[in-house]
Design a protein around this motif. Sequence first.
Motif, PDB file in Angstrom:
ATOM      1  N   ARG A  24       0.806  -1.224   0.000  1.00 61.87           N
ATOM      2  CA  ARG A  24       0.000   0.000   0.000  1.00 61.87           C
ATOM      3  C   ARG A  24       0.837   1.271   0.000  1.00 61.87           C
ATOM      4  N   GLU A  25       1.885   1.308   0.841  1.00 63.08           N
ATOM      5  CA  GLU A  25       2.615   2.571   1.005  1.00 63.08           C
ATOM      6  C   GLU A  25       3.749   2.739   0.003  1.00 63.08           C
ATOM      7  N   LEU A  26       3.947   1.740  -0.877  1.00 63.57           N
ATOM      8  CA  LEU A  26       5.014   1.808  -1.870  1.00 63.57           C
ATOM      9  C   LEU A  26       4.413   1.911  -3.268  1.00 63.57           C
ATOM     10  N   VAL A 224      10.191 -11.833  -0.543  1.00 63.36           N
ATOM     11  CA  VAL A 224       9.458 -10.579  -0.746  1.00 63.36           C
ATOM     12  C   VAL A 224       9.303  -9.774   0.542  1.00 63.36           C
ATOM     13  N   ASN A 225       8.861 -10.401   1.640  1.00 58.79           N
ATOM     14  CA  ASN A 225       8.641  -9.646   2.885  1.00 58.79           C
ATOM     15  C   ASN A 225       9.912  -8.974   3.376  1.00 58.79           C
ATOM     16  N   GLY A 226      11.023  -9.681   3.305  1.00 62.44           N
ATOM     17  CA  GLY A 226      12.286  -9.082   3.724  1.00 62.44           C
ATOM     18  C   GLY A 226      12.695  -7.929   2.833  1.00 62.44           C
ATOM     19  N   ALA A 227      12.438  -8.060   1.528  1.00 61.61           N
ATOM     20  CA  ALA A 227      12.760  -6.976   0.596  1.00 61.61           C
ATOM     21  C   ALA A 227      11.943  -5.728   0.914  1.00 61.61           C
ATOM     22  N   LEU A 228      10.684  -5.908   1.235  1.00 64.79           N
ATOM     23  CA  LEU A 228       9.841  -4.760   1.584  1.00 64.79           C
ATOM     24  C   LEU A 228      10.331  -4.095   2.871  1.00 64.79           C
ATOM     25  N   GLN A 229      10.758  -4.905   3.836  1.00 65.82           N
ATOM     26  CA  GLN A 229      11.331  -4.352   5.070  1.00 65.82           C
ATOM     27  C   GLN A 229      12.592  -3.553   4.771  1.00 65.82           C
ATOM     28  N   ALA A 230      13.424  -4.079   3.872  1.00 68.35           N
ATOM     29  CA  ALA A 230      14.662  -3.383   3.506  1.00 68.35           C
ATOM     30  C   ALA A 230      14.366  -2.051   2.831  1.00 68.35           C
ATOM     31  N   ILE A 231      13.365  -2.020   1.964  1.00 68.79           N
ATOM     32  CA  ILE A 231      12.991  -0.791   1.262  1.00 68.79           C
ATOM     33  C   ILE A 231      12.542   0.274   2.267  1.00 68.79           C
ATOM     34  N   ARG A 232      11.720  -0.121   3.210  1.00 65.49           N
ATOM     35  CA  ARG A 232      11.242   0.838   4.211  1.00 65.49           C
ATOM     36  C   ARG A 232      12.395   1.350   5.082  1.00 65.49           C
ATOM     37  N   TYR A 233      13.352   0.485   5.346  1.00 62.47           N
ATOM     38  CA  TYR A 233      14.453   0.815   6.270  1.00 62.47           C
ATOM     39  C   TYR A 233      15.519   1.690   5.621  1.00 62.47           C
ATOM     40  N   VAL A 234      15.830   1.451   4.336  1.00 58.27           N
ATOM     41  CA  VAL A 234      16.986   2.099   3.718  1.00 58.27           C
ATOM     42  C   VAL A 234      16.851   3.621   3.694  1.00 58.27           C
ATOM     43  N   LYS A 235      15.629   4.130   3.707  1.00 54.51           N
ATOM     44  CA  LYS A 235      15.433   5.583   3.724  1.00 54.51           C
ATOM     45  C   LYS A 235      15.875   6.214   5.044  1.00 54.51           C
ATOM     46  N   THR A 236      16.055   5.400   6.082  1.00 56.07           N
ATOM     47  CA  THR A 236      16.384   5.923   7.411  1.00 56.07           C
ATOM     48  C   THR A 236      17.881   5.946   7.682  1.00 56.07           C
TER      49      THR A 236
END
Length: 255
Positions: A24-26, A224-236
């Motif tokens: 949803r948020e991506l 997939v779930n880990g990749a989505l977590q990585a995407i959310r995290y890398v911006k920080t």
Amino acid sequence: MRVAVSGAMGRLGSAIAEGISNARELQLTGAYAPGHAGKTVGGIEVVDSLKKMNAQIMVECAHPKVVMENLRKWHAREMHVVVGTSGFTADRINELKSFWGEDDPGCLIVPNFSIGAVLMMRFAEMASIHFDSAEIIERHEDTKPDAPSGTALATAMRMGEHRSPSEQKDNTEVVKGARGGLVSGVRVHSLRMKGMLSDQEVAFSNKGEIFSIHHSSTSYESFVNGALQAIRYVKTIKGVEIGLDAALDFDTKNI
């Protein structure tokens, strides 16, 4: 967040692209795969021109032979990057850090996006302190372009931080390579077999006991779930960071 995938027509890249398109948020705004322009993945058209890329974050899943060239491109565009390409040895990480500065947008190298594999690496690092013998056996499909796998390399490097080189005996090999390759003082054995996807065992022993940690992925959906977590995290983050541990809130300092 606007996200693009490089290597989007590969099995890993296409699975992650589909996952992004369903989050949803991506927003999947780019699918980069030279030679595949006009095809579709994740509901968008694949492109082979950087001019058509409109993203804040790049997920890099291209072949190991082109990944460093790609990373230089994404760095020049000041993008945050999640690297899922395998084969990041200590030398390759140092090469990346030679042009990706500590204050640059985050670049997260992920040896394996599977949550189970991340736990396996962490548990192996913890166990490494307590066992005299430790070896890694990794099994992947016969078409995998690198050996050892990125997961095996990362596991061995993490374990090696807690092991002394003197613990590794130099056994004579009747056939060269029979004892595997040494990574940070840990023996790694790479099997390439038809029908496999991703499988790793870390075997430990002391006198009187044997302990083993084993993880298998049977589908690209496991990443997939880990990749989505990585995407959310890398911006920080800023600069180069390795592994999903921090993104999953694992305390790596307490080993």
